[in-house]
Motif scaffolding. Structure first.
Motif, PDB file in Angstrom:
ATOM      1  N   THR A 156      22.023  24.024 -16.412  1.00 52.83           N
ATOM      2  CA  THR A 156      22.914  23.643 -15.333  1.00 52.83           C
ATOM      3  C   THR A 156      23.284  24.868 -14.520  1.00 52.83           C
ATOM      4  O   THR A 156      23.467  25.951 -15.068  1.00 52.83           O
ATOM      5  N   MET A 157      23.391  24.687 -13.191  1.00 55.87           N
ATOM      6  CA  MET A 157      23.797  25.766 -12.303  1.00 55.87           C
ATOM      7  C   MET A 157      24.792  25.180 -11.316  1.00 55.87           C
ATOM      8  O   MET A 157      24.551  24.135 -10.723  1.00 55.87           O
ATOM      9  N   ASN A 158      25.890  25.838 -11.139  1.00 53.03           N
ATOM     10  CA  ASN A 158      26.886  25.407 -10.156  1.00 53.03           C
ATOM     11  C   ASN A 158      26.793  26.317  -8.948  1.00 53.03           C
ATOM     12  O   ASN A 158      26.649  27.526  -9.087  1.00 53.03           O
ATOM     13  N   ILE A 159      26.864  25.715  -7.762  1.00 55.55           N
ATOM     14  CA  ILE A 159      26.846  26.508  -6.540  1.00 55.55           C
ATOM     15  C   ILE A 159      28.035  26.120  -5.667  1.00 55.55           C
ATOM     16  O   ILE A 159      28.527  24.996  -5.734  1.00 55.55           O
ATOM     17  N   SER A 160      28.479  27.061  -4.880  1.00 53.58           N
ATOM     18  CA  SER A 160      29.567  26.806  -3.930  1.00 53.58           C
ATOM     19  C   SER A 160      28.975  26.730  -2.533  1.00 53.58           C
ATOM     20  O   SER A 160      28.153  27.567  -2.151  1.00 53.58           O
ATOM     21  N   LEU A 161      29.384  25.706  -1.793  1.00 58.00           N
ATOM     22  CA  LEU A 161      28.904  25.523  -0.426  1.00 58.00           C
ATOM     23  C   LEU A 161      30.086  25.343   0.512  1.00 58.00           C
ATOM     24  O   LEU A 161      31.074  24.692   0.151  1.00 58.00           O
ATOM     25  N   PRO A 162      29.966  25.869   1.721  1.00 54.64           N
ATOM     26  CA  PRO A 162      30.983  25.543   2.721  1.00 54.64           C
ATOM     27  C   PRO A 162      30.948  24.039   3.001  1.00 54.64           C
ATOM     28  O   PRO A 162      29.917  23.375   2.769  1.00 54.64           O
ATOM     29  N   ASP A 163      32.022  23.506   3.496  1.00 54.91           N
ATOM     30  CA  ASP A 163      32.100  22.066   3.745  1.00 54.91           C
ATOM     31  C   ASP A 163      30.967  21.557   4.628  1.00 54.91           C
ATOM     32  O   ASP A 163      30.422  20.475   4.388  1.00 54.91           O
ATOM     33  N   SER A 164      30.578  22.340   5.627  1.00 53.81           N
ATOM     34  CA  SER A 164      29.519  21.891   6.535  1.00 53.81           C
ATOM     35  C   SER A 164      28.179  21.744   5.806  1.00 53.81           C
ATOM     36  O   SER A 164      27.432  20.789   6.053  1.00 53.81           O
ATOM     37  N   LEU A 165      27.868  22.674   4.901  1.00 60.21           N
ATOM     38  CA  LEU A 165      26.620  22.561   4.132  1.00 60.21           C
ATOM     39  C   LEU A 165      26.698  21.427   3.119  1.00 60.21           C
ATOM     40  O   LEU A 165      25.715  20.712   2.895  1.00 60.21           O
ATOM     41  N   LYS A 166      27.847  21.234   2.504  1.00 58.27           N
ATOM     42  CA  LYS A 166      28.024  20.126   1.552  1.00 58.27           C
ATOM     43  C   LYS A 166      27.818  18.802   2.267  1.00 58.27           C
ATOM     44  O   LYS A 166      27.132  17.901   1.757  1.00 58.27           O
ATOM     45  N   ALA A 167      28.358  18.676   3.483  1.00 61.18           N
ATOM     46  CA  ALA A 167      28.176  17.449   4.262  1.00 61.18           C
ATOM     47  C   ALA A 167      26.706  17.248   4.605  1.00 61.18           C
ATOM     48  O   ALA A 167      26.183  16.123   4.549  1.00 61.18           O
ATOM     49  N   PHE A 168      26.011  18.337   4.941  1.00 60.91           N
ATOM     50  CA  PHE A 168      24.588  18.239   5.249  1.00 60.91           C
ATOM     51  C   PHE A 168      23.806  17.768   4.028  1.00 60.91           C
ATOM     52  O   PHE A 168      22.959  16.869   4.126  1.00 60.91           O
ATOM     53  N   VAL A 169      24.069  18.353   2.868  1.00 60.56           N
ATOM     54  CA  VAL A 169      23.369  17.963   1.639  1.00 60.56           C
ATOM     55  C   VAL A 169      23.641  16.496   1.331  1.00 60.56           C
ATOM     56  O   VAL A 169      22.721  15.726   1.026  1.00 60.56           O
ATOM     57  N   ASP A 170      24.903  16.077   1.434  1.00 61.16           N
ATOM     58  CA  ASP A 170      25.246  14.672   1.171  1.00 61.16           C
ATOM     59  C   ASP A 170      24.497  13.737   2.118  1.00 61.16           C
ATOM     60  O   ASP A 170      24.000  12.685   1.699  1.00 61.16           O
ATOM     61  N   ALA A 171      24.388  14.126   3.379  1.00 58.77           N
ATOM     62  CA  ALA A 171      23.663  13.303   4.347  1.00 58.77           C
ATOM     63  C   ALA A 171      22.187  13.219   3.989  1.00 58.77           C
ATOM     64  O   ALA A 171      21.570  12.147   4.077  1.00 58.77           O
ATOM     65  N   GLN A 172      21.582  14.333   3.591  1.00 56.74           N
ATOM     66  CA  GLN A 172      20.168  14.340   3.211  1.00 56.74           C
ATOM     67  C   GLN A 172      19.923  13.454   2.002  1.00 56.74           C
ATOM     68  O   GLN A 172      18.935  12.709   1.942  1.00 56.74           O
ATOM     69  N   VAL A 173      20.825  13.511   1.054  1.00 53.15           N
ATOM     70  CA  VAL A 173      20.700  12.695  -0.162  1.00 53.15           C
ATOM     71  C   VAL A 173      20.702  11.215   0.208  1.00 53.15           C
ATOM     72  O   VAL A 173      19.839  10.446  -0.231  1.00 53.15           O
ATOM     73  N   SER A 174      21.659  10.811   1.047  1.00 55.83           N
ATOM     74  CA  SER A 174      21.751   9.388   1.376  1.00 55.83           C
ATOM     75  C   SER A 174      20.643   8.939   2.332  1.00 55.83           C
ATOM     76  O   SER A 174      20.125   7.834   2.209  1.00 55.83           O
ATOM     77  N   GLN A 175      20.237   9.801   3.264  1.00 56.10           N
ATOM     78  CA  GLN A 175      19.237   9.399   4.253  1.00 56.10           C
ATOM     79  C   GLN A 175      17.811   9.395   3.715  1.00 56.10           C
ATOM     80  O   GLN A 175      16.957   8.673   4.225  1.00 56.10           O
ATOM     81  N   HIS A 176      17.545  10.207   2.704  1.00 53.60           N
ATOM     82  CA  HIS A 176      16.169  10.346   2.237  1.00 53.60           C
ATOM     83  C   HIS A 176      15.947   9.798   0.826  1.00 53.60           C
ATOM     84  O   HIS A 176      14.913  10.071   0.214  1.00 53.60           O
ATOM     85  N   GLY A 177      16.886   9.063   0.318  1.00 55.27           N
ATOM     86  CA  GLY A 177      16.688   8.347  -0.934  1.00 55.27           C
ATOM     87  C   GLY A 177      16.761   9.173  -2.203  1.00 55.27           C
ATOM     88  O   GLY A 177      16.261   8.750  -3.235  1.00 55.27           O
ATOM     89  N   TYR A 178      17.374  10.339  -2.142  1.00 52.41           N
ATOM     90  CA  TYR A 178      17.562  11.116  -3.367  1.00 52.41           C
ATOM     91  C   TYR A 178      18.687  10.470  -4.175  1.00 52.41           C
ATOM     92  O   TYR A 178      19.645   9.941  -3.613  1.00 52.41           O
ATOM     93  N   SER A 179      18.576  10.524  -5.485  1.00 52.48           N
ATOM     94  CA  SER A 179      19.607   9.940  -6.345  1.00 52.48           C
ATOM     95  C   SER A 179      20.865  10.793  -6.374  1.00 52.48           C
ATOM     96  O   SER A 179      21.973  10.270  -6.407  1.00 52.48           O
ATOM     97  N   THR A 180      20.662  12.100  -6.388  1.00 47.84           N
ATOM     98  CA  THR A 180      21.784  13.032  -6.498  1.00 47.84           C
ATOM     99  C   THR A 180      21.511  14.273  -5.664  1.00 47.84           C
ATOM    100  O   THR A 180      20.371  14.524  -5.261  1.00 47.84           O
ATOM    101  N   SER A 181      22.548  15.060  -5.453  1.00 45.35           N
ATOM    102  CA  SER A 181      22.356  16.328  -4.746  1.00 45.35           C
ATOM    103  C   SER A 181      21.496  17.274  -5.583  1.00 45.35           C
ATOM    104  O   SER A 181      20.754  18.089  -5.041  1.00 45.35           O
ATOM    105  N   SER A 182      21.560  17.145  -6.901  1.00 41.92           N
ATOM    106  CA  SER A 182      20.713  17.980  -7.762  1.00 41.92           C
ATOM    107  C   SER A 182      19.232  17.682  -7.536  1.00 41.92           C
ATOM    108  O   SER A 182      18.405  18.594  -7.485  1.00 41.92           O
ATOM    109  N   GLU A 183      18.910  16.416  -7.370  1.00 45.24           N
ATOM    110  CA  GLU A 183      17.517  16.037  -7.109  1.00 45.24           C
ATOM    111  C   GLU A 183      17.056  16.637  -5.778  1.00 45.24           C
ATOM    112  O   GLU A 183      15.943  17.149  -5.666  1.00 45.24           O
ATOM    113  N   TYR A 184      17.908  16.595  -4.780  1.00 46.11           N
ATOM    114  CA  TYR A 184      17.593  17.177  -3.475  1.00 46.11           C
ATOM    115  C   TYR A 184      17.368  18.682  -3.600  1.00 46.11           C
ATOM    116  O   TYR A 184      16.393  19.222  -3.072  1.00 46.11           O
TER     117      TYR A 184
END
Length: 83
Positions: free
Chosen positions: A3-31
């Motif tokens: 396991t690895m934990n990373i810190s992201l600014p809110d703008s990057l976290k929002a981008f990752v969340d959008a990519q996960v939902s738009q491209h069918g990833y199950s989790t941000s870890s999968e992305y």
């Protein structure tokens, strides 16, 4: 699996969340795993390209070269003769 934990600014976290939902990833870890795999592939390709560029020149690739490859491929596809 580690396991690895990373810190992201809110703008990057929002981008990752959008990519996960738009491209069918199950989790941000999968992305993130997919991004890391793509980066590994990119680095490997770069390594191969640089090795090729540094290698000695070979015979020019011509139409005859490709014709020869096609001929060999067709012969390899033919069934072996029955005895």
């Amino acid at each position: 699996m580690s396991t690895m934990n990373i810190s992201l600014p809110d703008s990057l976290k929002a981008f990752v969340d959008a990519q996960v939902s738009q491209h069918g990833y199950s989790t941000s870890s999968e992305y993130m795993r997919e991004l890391i795999r793509r980066d590994q592939d990119r680095q490997q390709l770069r390594k191969l390209l640089l090795a090729g560029a540094a290698s000695a020149p070979t015979v020019p690739v011509t139409q005859a070269y490709f014709d020869s490859l096609r001929k060999r491929a067709r012969q390899a596809d033919k069934p072996a003769p029955q005895a």
